[in-house]
Design a protein around this motif. Structure first.
Motif, PDB file in Angstrom:
ATOM      1  N   GLY A  88       0.834  -1.291  -0.067  1.00  0.00           N
ATOM      2  CA  GLY A  88      -0.119   0.173   0.084  1.00  0.00           C
ATOM      3  C   GLY A  88       0.785   1.198   0.108  1.00  0.00           C
ATOM      4  O   GLY A  88       0.363   2.368   0.649  1.00  0.00           O
ATOM      5  N   GLY A  89       2.159   1.046  -0.587  1.00  0.00           N
ATOM      6  CA  GLY A  89       2.969   2.317  -0.643  1.00  0.00           C
ATOM      7  C   GLY A  89       3.960   2.390  -1.812  1.00  0.00           C
ATOM      8  O   GLY A  89       4.296   1.101  -2.081  1.00  0.00           O
ATOM      9  N   ARG A  90       4.821   3.201  -2.116  1.00  0.00           N
ATOM     10  CA  ARG A  90       5.758   3.067  -3.121  1.00  0.00           C
ATOM     11  C   ARG A  90       7.060   2.872  -2.314  1.00  0.00           C
ATOM     12  O   ARG A  90       7.203   3.553  -1.247  1.00  0.00           O
ATOM     13  CB  ARG A  90       5.554   4.416  -4.010  1.00  0.00           C
ATOM     14  CG  ARG A  90       4.463   4.513  -4.926  1.00  0.00           C
ATOM     15  CD  ARG A  90       4.427   3.362  -5.932  1.00  0.00           C
ATOM     16  NE  ARG A  90       5.707   3.441  -6.818  1.00  0.00           N
ATOM     17  CZ  ARG A  90       5.595   4.442  -7.954  1.00  0.00           C
ATOM     18  NH1 ARG A  90       4.811   5.322  -8.402  1.00  0.00           N
ATOM     19  NH2 ARG A  90       7.075   4.212  -8.379  1.00  0.00           N
ATOM     20  N   VAL A  91       8.048   2.193  -2.828  1.00  0.00           N
ATOM     21  CA  VAL A  91       9.359   2.022  -2.186  1.00  0.00           C
ATOM     22  C   VAL A  91      10.195   3.224  -2.751  1.00  0.00           C
ATOM     23  O   VAL A  91      10.298   3.473  -3.821  1.00  0.00           O
ATOM     24  CB  VAL A  91       9.778   0.743  -2.843  1.00  0.00           C
ATOM     25  CG1 VAL A  91      11.323   0.619  -2.333  1.00  0.00           C
ATOM     26  CG2 VAL A  91       9.067  -0.562  -2.425  1.00  0.00           C
ATOM     27  N   ALA A  92      10.501   3.851  -1.580  1.00  0.00           N
ATOM     28  CA  ALA A  92      11.578   5.066  -1.823  1.00  0.00           C
ATOM     29  C   ALA A  92      13.015   4.423  -1.739  1.00  0.00           C
ATOM     30  O   ALA A  92      13.760   4.678  -2.642  1.00  0.00           O
ATOM     31  CB  ALA A  92      11.312   6.170  -0.753  1.00  0.00           C
ATOM     32  N   VAL A  93      13.291   3.797  -0.867  1.00  0.00           N
ATOM     33  CA  VAL A  93      14.563   3.222  -0.411  1.00  0.00           C
ATOM     34  C   VAL A  93      14.351   1.864  -0.075  1.00  0.00           C
ATOM     35  O   VAL A  93      13.713   1.464   0.944  1.00  0.00           O
ATOM     36  CB  VAL A  93      15.300   4.010   0.482  1.00  0.00           C
ATOM     37  CG1 VAL A  93      16.857   3.678   0.759  1.00  0.00           C
ATOM     38  CG2 VAL A  93      15.440   5.390   0.279  1.00  0.00           C
TER      39      VAL A  93
ATOM     40  N   ASP B  48       7.556   5.594   0.519  1.00  0.00           N
ATOM     41  CA  ASP B  48       7.313   7.050   0.359  1.00  0.00           C
ATOM     42  C   ASP B  48       6.571   7.758   1.503  1.00  0.00           C
ATOM     43  O   ASP B  48       6.690   8.913   1.543  1.00  0.00           O
ATOM     44  CB  ASP B  48       6.805   7.295  -0.893  1.00  0.00           C
ATOM     45  CG  ASP B  48       5.557   6.815  -1.191  1.00  0.00           C
ATOM     46  OD1 ASP B  48       4.819   6.114  -0.267  1.00  0.00           O
ATOM     47  OD2 ASP B  48       4.861   6.879  -2.413  1.00  0.00           O
ATOM     48  N   ASP B  49       5.834   7.044   2.162  1.00  0.00           N
ATOM     49  CA  ASP B  49       5.082   7.823   3.516  1.00  0.00           C
ATOM     50  C   ASP B  49       5.728   7.547   4.638  1.00  0.00           C
ATOM     51  O   ASP B  49       5.348   7.841   5.762  1.00  0.00           O
ATOM     52  CB  ASP B  49       3.947   7.089   3.379  1.00  0.00           C
ATOM     53  CG  ASP B  49       3.599   5.698   3.701  1.00  0.00           C
ATOM     54  OD1 ASP B  49       4.772   5.024   3.847  1.00  0.00           O
ATOM     55  OD2 ASP B  49       2.556   4.787   3.738  1.00  0.00           O
ATOM     56  N   GLY B  50       6.968   6.875   4.883  1.00  0.00           N
ATOM     57  CA  GLY B  50       7.810   6.863   5.921  1.00  0.00           C
ATOM     58  C   GLY B  50       7.741   5.546   6.525  1.00  0.00           C
ATOM     59  O   GLY B  50       8.594   5.101   7.513  1.00  0.00           O
ATOM     60  N   ARG B  51       6.764   4.686   6.123  1.00  0.00           N
ATOM     61  CA  ARG B  51       6.784   3.553   6.758  1.00  0.00           C
ATOM     62  C   ARG B  51       7.699   2.465   6.183  1.00  0.00           C
ATOM     63  O   ARG B  51       8.559   2.685   5.269  1.00  0.00           O
ATOM     64  CB  ARG B  51       5.379   2.642   6.479  1.00  0.00           C
ATOM     65  CG  ARG B  51       4.273   3.168   7.030  1.00  0.00           C
ATOM     66  CD  ARG B  51       3.092   2.292   6.717  1.00  0.00           C
ATOM     67  NE  ARG B  51       2.864   2.659   5.344  1.00  0.00           N
ATOM     68  CZ  ARG B  51       2.213   1.682   4.400  1.00  0.00           C
ATOM     69  NH1 ARG B  51       2.198   0.412   4.919  1.00  0.00           N
ATOM     70  NH2 ARG B  51       2.087   1.860   3.042  1.00  0.00           N
ATOM     71  N   ARG B  52       8.295   1.700   7.230  1.00  0.00           N
ATOM     72  CA  ARG B  52       9.412   0.486   7.066  1.00  0.00           C
ATOM     73  C   ARG B  52       9.107  -0.986   7.004  1.00  0.00           C
ATOM     74  O   ARG B  52       8.163  -1.410   7.964  1.00  0.00           O
ATOM     75  CB  ARG B  52      10.529   0.764   7.881  1.00  0.00           C
ATOM     76  CG  ARG B  52      11.228   2.012   7.661  1.00  0.00           C
ATOM     77  CD  ARG B  52      12.264   2.356   8.773  1.00  0.00           C
ATOM     78  NE  ARG B  52      13.253   1.269   8.739  1.00  0.00           N
ATOM     79  CZ  ARG B  52      14.374   1.557   9.477  1.00  0.00           C
ATOM     80  NH1 ARG B  52      14.399   2.063  10.368  1.00  0.00           N
ATOM     81  NH2 ARG B  52      15.180   0.206   9.429  1.00  0.00           N
TER      82      ARG B  52
END
Length: 315
Positions: free
Chosen positions: A31-36, A55-59
């Motif tokens: 439910g989110g895009r991978v930033a790193v 991209d929303d800060g979750r890990r």
């Protein structure tokens, strides 16, 4: 003296090397895009193993592979997903958040646990904490909470290393094993009789499958080999890697685990023989695809297990 061995590492894939449709499916599950995505080098999986920041800060933690990396590994991921989903919520295991399985690629998405692998060579305080945590783990998994978990007695071929070496003895087999092979086979043949139990065992305990949190508590990762059996088998399976990575002898390890400390010495001897046979036989086989260091790692475990076994047989 510590014998240097290669680290427990497979040939990792980066996040970018995973096919785009698989990455898109993983992101949809999360439910989110991978930033790193930071690759984690430890462990014997040959695919992706990465701590991921969205991209929303979750890990989260993501592991993924296909049969192209290793034809057996996707089924191991499927088994791991089934086991971890069935574990009680209070067991110190990362929670499974999602699965991608398109028949070729299998990806598991876990909560990301803040923690590190044990310090190597082993520190006595950390090892004591780990053995206490293993004791607590076994008590929380008795009776076995996974109704369809495989039992050790249903798989008599799980430990047949000495038998395989007796039937076809390679020239590379060490002299001690060759000289004692008949006795080792006789011991190994009894392993099923003494390994039965109603505890869900991890059966792949090593430093790279343990995470120590900042508060000192221990989490257990990578569960595809879990079986129902006697807790002493898990302790004996862990022991050779501890011994080759600077830890104490087998008696110290057994004494730190309540159930293992009470085990019959004959049971310990039989199961130690079975484990020594597994590592000895496995170490002499060709390396599987994507796992270039696994045979050398097993050879180190085998040397330690045979050393302990020889001392017990001589005594």
């Amino acid at each position: 003296m510590i014998t240097p061995v290669p680290p427990a590492r497979g040939l990792r894939l980066s996040w970018e090397q995973v096919p785009a449709p698989v990455r898109a499916s993983i992101e949809a599950e999360i439910g989110g895009r991978v930033a790193v995505a930071v690759t984690q080098p430890s462990g014997f999986s040959p695919g992706l193993a990465a701590r991921v920041t969205l991209d929303d800060g979750r890990r989260v933690f993501v592991k993924a592979l296909s049969s192209a990396q290793n034809r057996h590994s996707p089924d191991l991921h499927r088994t791991e997903a089934r086991i971890t989903t069935a574990l009680p919520p209070d067991v110190p295991v990362p929670r499974l958040l999602g699965v991608h399985d398109d028949g070729e690629w299998v990806a598991l998405i876990y909560e990301d646990i803040e923690g590190r692998h044990p310090t190597l060579p082993w520190r006595p305080d950390e090892l004591a904490d780990v053995l206490d945590a293993v004791t607590d783990l076994h008590e929380s998994l008795t009776p076995c909470p996974v109704s369809d978990a495989r039992t050790v007695e249903d798989e008599p071929g799980l430990f047949c290393g000495w038998r395989s070496l007796y039937d076809r003895t390679p020239a590379t087999l060490d002299d001690w094993s060759r000289a004692h092979l008949e006795r080792l086979v006789a011991l190994e043949d009894r392993w099923v009789d003494v390994a039965a139990g109603d505890t869900l065992l991890h059966l792949d305990l090593r430093a790279d499958n343990l995470l120590i949190r900042s508060d000192g508590t221990v989490a257990f990762v990578d569960w595809p080999h879990a079986r129902r059996g006697a807790p002493v088998l898990d302790v004996l399976g862990l022991a050779p890697s501890v011994g080759m990575q600077g830890g104490p002898d087998l008696d110290w390890l057994l004494a730190r685990h309540r159930s293992a400390a009470a085990a019959d010495p004959d049971v310990v001897l039989v199961l130690l023989a079975a484990i020594a046979g597994l590592f000895t036989h496995s170490s002499l086989r060709p390396a599987p695809p994507g796992l270039p260091t696994v045979r050398a790692f097993q050879a180190g475990q085998a040397r330690i297990a045979r050393h302990w076994l020889a001392a017990r047989l001589a005594g």
